[in-house]
Design a protein around this motif. Sequence first.
Motif, PDB file in Angstrom:
ATOM      1  N   THR A 209       0.838  -1.197   0.000  1.00 34.48           N
ATOM      2  CA  THR A 209       0.000   0.000   0.000  1.00 34.48           C
ATOM      3  C   THR A 209       0.870   1.244   0.000  1.00 34.48           C
ATOM      4  O   THR A 209       1.828   1.348   0.775  1.00 34.48           O
ATOM      5  N   ARG A 210       0.535   2.161  -0.868  1.00 30.86           N
ATOM      6  CA  ARG A 210       1.214   3.457  -0.909  1.00 30.86           C
ATOM      7  C   ARG A 210       0.170   4.548  -0.736  1.00 30.86           C
ATOM      8  O   ARG A 210      -0.843   4.565  -1.433  1.00 30.86           O
ATOM      9  N   LEU A 211       0.403   5.445   0.200  1.00 34.37           N
ATOM     10  CA  LEU A 211      -0.514   6.551   0.438  1.00 34.37           C
ATOM     11  C   LEU A 211      -0.080   7.741  -0.391  1.00 34.37           C
ATOM     12  O   LEU A 211       1.053   8.210  -0.276  1.00 34.37           O
ATOM     13  N   GLU A 212      -0.983   8.214  -1.260  1.00 28.31           N
ATOM     14  CA  GLU A 212      -0.675   9.347  -2.125  1.00 28.31           C
ATOM     15  C   GLU A 212      -1.568  10.529  -1.764  1.00 28.31           C
ATOM     16  O   GLU A 212      -2.718  10.356  -1.370  1.00 28.31           O
ATOM     17  N   ARG A 213      -1.020  11.719  -1.909  1.00 35.44           N
ATOM     18  CA  ARG A 213      -1.774  12.940  -1.678  1.00 35.44           C
ATOM     19  C   ARG A 213      -1.615  13.835  -2.904  1.00 35.44           C
ATOM     20  O   ARG A 213      -0.477  14.100  -3.331  1.00 35.44           O
ATOM     21  N   ASP A 214      -2.738  14.293  -3.473  1.00 36.65           N
ATOM     22  CA  ASP A 214      -2.638  15.145  -4.651  1.00 36.65           C
ATOM     23  C   ASP A 214      -2.544  16.617  -4.239  1.00 36.65           C
ATOM     24  O   ASP A 214      -2.552  16.950  -3.048  1.00 36.65           O
ATOM     25  N   ARG A 215      -2.456  17.490  -5.224  1.00 33.69           N
ATOM     26  CA  ARG A 215      -2.263  18.910  -4.949  1.00 33.69           C
ATOM     27  C   ARG A 215      -3.458  19.557  -4.264  1.00 33.69           C
ATOM     28  O   ARG A 215      -3.354  20.668  -3.732  1.00 33.69           O
ATOM     29  N   PHE A 216      -4.602  18.846  -4.255  1.00 30.19           N
ATOM     30  CA  PHE A 216      -5.807  19.386  -3.634  1.00 30.19           C
ATOM     31  C   PHE A 216      -5.989  18.873  -2.202  1.00 30.19           C
ATOM     32  O   PHE A 216      -6.981  19.182  -1.558  1.00 30.19           O
ATOM     33  N   GLY A 217      -5.041  18.063  -1.746  1.00 32.35           N
ATOM     34  CA  GLY A 217      -5.109  17.536  -0.384  1.00 32.35           C
ATOM     35  C   GLY A 217      -5.849  16.226  -0.259  1.00 32.35           C
ATOM     36  O   GLY A 217      -6.000  15.704   0.847  1.00 32.35           O
ATOM     37  N   ASN A 218      -6.317  15.643  -1.377  1.00 27.81           N
ATOM     38  CA  ASN A 218      -7.014  14.358  -1.332  1.00 27.81           C
ATOM     39  C   ASN A 218      -6.006  13.235  -1.127  1.00 27.81           C
ATOM     40  O   ASN A 218      -4.936  13.232  -1.745  1.00 27.81           O
ATOM     41  N   GLU A 219      -6.352  12.264  -0.293  1.00 25.89           N
ATOM     42  CA  GLU A 219      -5.475  11.133  -0.045  1.00 25.89           C
ATOM     43  C   GLU A 219      -6.058   9.860  -0.650  1.00 25.89           C
ATOM     44  O   GLU A 219      -7.274   9.653  -0.639  1.00 25.89           O
ATOM     45  N   PHE A 220      -5.172   9.017  -1.186  1.00 25.53           N
ATOM     46  CA  PHE A 220      -5.589   7.778  -1.839  1.00 25.53           C
ATOM     47  C   PHE A 220      -4.688   6.637  -1.366  1.00 25.53           C
ATOM     48  O   PHE A 220      -3.481   6.814  -1.237  1.00 25.53           O
ATOM     49  N   ARG A 221      -5.310   5.489  -1.114  1.00 17.92           N
ATOM     50  CA  ARG A 221      -4.528   4.275  -0.846  1.00 17.92           C
ATOM     51  C   ARG A 221      -4.375   3.525  -2.149  1.00 17.92           C
ATOM     52  O   ARG A 221      -5.351   3.072  -2.743  1.00 17.92           O
ATOM     53  N   ILE A 222      -3.137   3.388  -2.594  1.00 15.73           N
ATOM     54  CA  ILE A 222      -2.842   2.769  -3.880  1.00 15.73           C
ATOM     55  C   ILE A 222      -2.086   1.470  -3.655  1.00 15.73           C
ATOM     56  O   ILE A 222      -1.096   1.435  -2.915  1.00 15.73           O
ATOM     57  N   GLY A 223      -2.538   0.399  -4.299  1.00 14.27           N
ATOM     58  CA  GLY A 223      -1.821  -0.866  -4.217  1.00 14.27           C
ATOM     59  C   GLY A 223      -0.637  -0.879  -5.163  1.00 14.27           C
ATOM     60  O   GLY A 223      -0.700  -0.334  -6.268  1.00 14.27           O
ATOM     61  N   GLN A 224       0.483  -1.497  -4.718  1.00  8.61           N
ATOM     62  CA  GLN A 224       1.644  -1.616  -5.596  1.00  8.61           C
ATOM     63  C   GLN A 224       2.464  -2.849  -5.218  1.00  8.61           C
ATOM     64  O   GLN A 224       2.527  -3.240  -4.048  1.00  8.61           O
ATOM     65  N   LEU A 225       3.084  -3.450  -6.231  1.00  2.10           N
ATOM     66  CA  LEU A 225       3.945  -4.605  -6.021  1.00  2.10           C
ATOM     67  C   LEU A 225       5.413  -4.206  -5.901  1.00  2.10           C
ATOM     68  O   LEU A 225       6.208  -4.938  -5.318  1.00  2.10           O
ATOM     69  N   GLY A 226       5.760  -3.052  -6.445  1.00  3.21           N
ATOM     70  CA  GLY A 226       7.154  -2.640  -6.411  1.00  3.21           C
ATOM     71  C   GLY A 226       7.936  -3.111  -7.620  1.00  3.21           C
ATOM     72  O   GLY A 226       9.108  -3.483  -7.512  1.00  3.21           O
ATOM     73  N   ILE A 227       7.274  -3.105  -8.781  1.00  2.00           N
ATOM     74  CA  ILE A 227       7.891  -3.547 -10.035  1.00  2.00           C
ATOM     75  C   ILE A 227       8.025  -2.356 -10.974  1.00  2.00           C
ATOM     76  O   ILE A 227       7.081  -1.590 -11.150  1.00  2.00           O
ATOM     77  N   GLY A 228       9.185  -2.224 -11.587  1.00  4.67           N
ATOM     78  CA  GLY A 228       9.389  -1.231 -12.621  1.00  4.67           C
ATOM     79  C   GLY A 228       9.407  -1.894 -13.988  1.00  4.67           C
ATOM     80  O   GLY A 228       9.796  -3.054 -14.126  1.00  4.67           O
ATOM     81  N   ALA A 229       8.960  -1.168 -15.005  1.00  2.52           N
ATOM     82  CA  ALA A 229       8.906  -1.729 -16.356  1.00  2.52           C
ATOM     83  C   ALA A 229      10.304  -1.879 -16.941  1.00  2.52           C
ATOM     84  O   ALA A 229      11.221  -1.110 -16.624  1.00  2.52           O
ATOM     85  N   ALA A 230      10.449  -2.875 -17.806  1.00  2.00           N
ATOM     86  CA  ALA A 230      11.736  -3.092 -18.466  1.00  2.00           C
ATOM     87  C   ALA A 230      11.985  -2.038 -19.528  1.00  2.00           C
ATOM     88  O   ALA A 230      13.133  -1.626 -19.760  1.00  2.00           O
ATOM     89  N   GLU A 231      10.930  -1.579 -20.178  1.00  2.91           N
ATOM     90  CA  GLU A 231      11.034  -0.548 -21.208  1.00  2.91           C
ATOM     91  C   GLU A 231       9.675   0.120 -21.354  1.00  2.91           C
ATOM     92  O   GLU A 231       8.662  -0.416 -20.915  1.00  2.91           O
ATOM     93  N   SER A 232       9.662   1.298 -21.932  1.00  2.00           N
ATOM     94  CA  SER A 232       8.407   2.007 -22.175  1.00  2.00           C
ATOM     95  C   SER A 232       8.119   1.989 -23.670  1.00  2.00           C
ATOM     96  O   SER A 232       8.966   2.384 -24.480  1.00  2.00           O
TER      97      SER A 232
END
Length: 377
Positions: A209-232
């Motif tokens: 879980t990663r807690l994110e806050r946007d520029r308006f002060g809204n908070e979101f709980r975001i799920g993440q595995l911790g994987i980065g892409a090999a290429e875009s």
Amino acid sequence: MSQTPGILFTVLAFALVIGPLVFLHELGHYLAGRAFGVKAEEFSIGFGREIAGVTDRRGTRWKFGWLPLGGYVRFAGDMNPASQPSPEWLQLPAAERAKTFQSKPLWQRAIIVAAGPVTNFLVAIVILSAFAMLFGQNRTPSVVGTVLPGSPAAAAGLQPGDRIVALGGRSVATYMDMVQFTQLRPNEQVRIDMVRDGQPRSVDAVIGTRLERDRFGNEFRIGQLGIGAAESVQVPVGVLEAPLVGLRNTADIVRMTVDGLGQIITGRRSVAELGGPLKIAQVSGERLSLGPIEFAFLIALVSINLGFINLLPVPVLDGGHLLFYAVEAVRRRPVEPQVMEWAFRGGLIAILALMLFVTLNDLGAFGVWRSLAGLIG
């Protein structure tokens, strides 16, 4: 420091989102009815007492109601909420009765009812197709490029070069497929199917879980595995392919909506996350302040949700009508009027209760209850 838009700006943004979408939804019903020769007596944006309107040469009254939280088309012969034949309908002259909604075959009535939600989906497809042509499509493969130390992916033993093929039994083809799946499922256990060195493997992991806050002060709980892409990989999308991309993206958003609703029903996600008109107004103001692209994407999201909600099999909604039409098709006779009447009363109570609940949720999210508690304390 949050940068919340002002109240007037928010109200304007909300009107720019809801007004056109409600109009287009009802226009879908209207045009389908007109195509089958059904006379529309009223086309209203908003409910309640009329504040402005005009009658066209076909006899349709186009008007605005004082409560701008929806709209409706009233077809000739619609003398009760369930659109069932009534004694008043039977007393109409044959020529007038032929132009009523009830006089049409079942399949035509179903198309007229379904045309509203379908129009909402078409609006979203058009917007998302335009985005695909403007910005291309992200087709980054679902191959692990980097693994964040200490992340769920690291704990599960994932390595750079692993190709993820499924999460929780759902196939994934791109990196964005993985992101969309994990973002909605913080703290959930998931099986990861992958291919390493040509050999299929499976491991279990608990999404972080990663807690994110946007520029308006809204908070979101975001799920993440911790994987980065090999290429875009970002590929251009042509005019002919764009509608298919828009359709796929719309289907993905519908699936995410169903997933979120399922999590709320099963208790994996708090009902406090359900938002109503006040929340939509807040987000509308925020997205408009970020620019036309963000605002257009919000319109697509709201249009999809409007279409989806209206297709739910709840009496009063379009989906409730379609459900009774399906029963009528199987039974080869309409549902009894008294059953329809009670069902629609129950549906109306359920919708009003839901509206009250999400409005209370919105007020709680805005801190109203905390402020009142502070005043009382």
